[in-house]
Design an enzyme around this catalytic site. Structure first.
Site, PDB file in Angstrom:
ATOM      1  N   ILE A 131       0.843  -1.196   0.000  1.00 54.25           N
ATOM      2  CA  ILE A 131       0.000   0.000   0.000  1.00 54.25           C
ATOM      3  C   ILE A 131       0.878   1.246   0.000  1.00 54.25           C
ATOM      4  CG2 ILE A 131      -1.620   1.397   1.364  1.00 54.25           C
ATOM      5  CD1 ILE A 131      -2.961  -1.024   0.132  1.00 54.25           C
ATOM      6  N   LYS A 132       0.577   2.166  -0.919  1.00 58.19           N
ATOM      7  CA  LYS A 132       1.238   3.475  -0.925  1.00 58.19           C
ATOM      8  C   LYS A 132       0.256   4.505  -0.387  1.00 58.19           C
ATOM      9  CE  LYS A 132       3.032   7.230  -3.743  1.00 58.19           C
ATOM     10  NZ  LYS A 132       3.120   7.833  -5.079  1.00 58.19           N
ATOM     11  N   GLN A 133       0.714   5.303   0.580  1.00 62.01           N
ATOM     12  CA  GLN A 133      -0.168   6.282   1.200  1.00 62.01           C
ATOM     13  C   GLN A 133       0.614   7.532   1.581  1.00 62.01           C
ATOM     14  OE1 GLN A 133      -2.914   8.033   1.611  1.00 62.01           O
ATOM     15  NE2 GLN A 133      -3.989   6.107   2.114  1.00 62.01           N
TER      16      GLN A 133
END
Length: 353
Positions: free
Chosen positions: A239-241
């Site tokens: 996940i990229k956040q």
């Protein structure tokens, strides 16, 4: 790596605040923390096929952070949404996508993420030299008036054909088109897994109502945490956040499900605790959280990048995906910034809070 930095000195008067904080709401013992055995502990019992495991292994075991459980990824797809001229005028060399790949290799990144066109043009020369991550959808702002809608720019099979180990995609959670994007990317990720590629989801939020007269909650810990949780639900492997900048998004905007006790139980106002909530929403760290490096502001870039890396690592995250702070500088300076961030993850004195 020849980079020699003093992380404590760079953090200055904030060093104790970041380096000695202890998370007491969600403790580190509750997390699956990054290590050289992370893939074995998480994915060997999953439904991912052996080809996906091999692709994840290629990504996690390449570059200066190879074998640590952490990731340093160079993403350069800003030419689509931010416009190429605006993205590359500070360093026109990066109009040529080969220089993007060269930067990632020289800096010792785990992988390079870019468009079908940028990576496809150089696939035969570099796909076997550094892991490719093809970003399969984008939001373009050439349409007037501007719209905010992620659109597929190619097929998953085309990414596989060029030798990519992973595909990346963005969903604008909260936008009018989010349900269509969610369905599209869930299907694309299933196809990627069937072909043996890993999947990375840019879990961004986008809705005018998320910005009130009081504050902007697009990067609120509770709102982005929920976006992360939906992302891992469609089986994103990473996940990229954005790093959280505040909290109480659901409460202040007045939507969704929330309770005052929820906030008191799970987090505090400390940046590491806010990021810990993001990690918890990634199945308690079993799916790696990589935070974005943000835009380039010039002289403050190195300190900001180091600070983001420290917060991510101490929260239990799995690394940084940083582009503009690197490619909007001369080549050597870009390498230095990327490797300085990697030093944070290689420094055994900087532990999980």
């Amino acid at each position: 790596m020849k980079i020699d930095i003093n992380i404590t000195q760079l953090l200055g008067e904030k060093a104790d605040f970041y380096l000695n904080h202890v998370c007491e709401k969600i403790t580190k013992d509750e997390l699956q923390t990054p290590s050289r055995t992370s893939l074995d502990k998480v994915f060997t019992q999953s439904n991912r096929n052996p080809q996906v495991l091999r692709s994840l292994s290629q990504l996690y075991n390449y570059g200066n952070l190879g074998g640590t459980g952490y990731l340093s990824i160079l993403p350069v797809d800003q030419g689509i949404e931010h416009s190429a001229a605006f993205s590359f005028y500070k360093n026109p060399d990066y109009f040529d996508p080969e220089n993007i790949i060269k930067l990632a290799i020289e800096a010792g990144c785990n992988g390079v993420a870019s468009t079908f066109g940028a990576l496809g043009l150089n696939a035969r020369k570099y796909a076997h030299k550094i892991p490719f991550i093809v970003k399969i959808n984008h939001n373009e702002l050439l349409t007037f008036p501007n719209k905010y809608n992620q659109t597929l720019f190619g097929k998953v099979k085309a990414a596989w054909d060029m030798g990519a180990v992973a595909v990346g995609a963005t969903i604008y959670f909260g936008s009018e088109e989010s349900n269509r994007q969610l369905k599209e990317i869930a299907e694309a990720f299933e196809e990627a897994h069937n072909l043996g590629m890993a999947t990375i989801l840019w879990c961004y939020t986008r809705n005018e109502a998320f910005k009130t007269g009081k504050e902007d909650y697009h990067a609120a810990a509770d709102v982005t945490g929920q976006a992360n949780h939906i992302g891992v639900t469609i089986q994103a492997d990473i996940i990229k956040q954005k790093l959280p900048t505040n909290n109480f998004g659901f409460k202040e905007i007045g939507f969704g499900k929330y309770d005052d006790e929820m906030y008191e139980t799970l987090t505090t106002e400390h940046p590491i605790d806010l990021c810990r909530l993001q990690v918890a929403n990634c199945f308690m760290g079993k799916i790696g959280l990589i935070n974005s490096g943000g835009g380039s502001k010039g002289k403050s870039d190195l300190v900001e990048a180091i600070t983001t890396a420290v917060i991510n690592k101490r929260a239990g995250g799995s690394g940084l995906i940083m582009g503009r702070k690197a490619f909007q500088k001369p080549f050597g300076e870009g390498v230095e910034v990327l490797q300085s961030v990697q030093k944070v993850y290689l420094d055994t004195k900087i532990s999980i809070a």
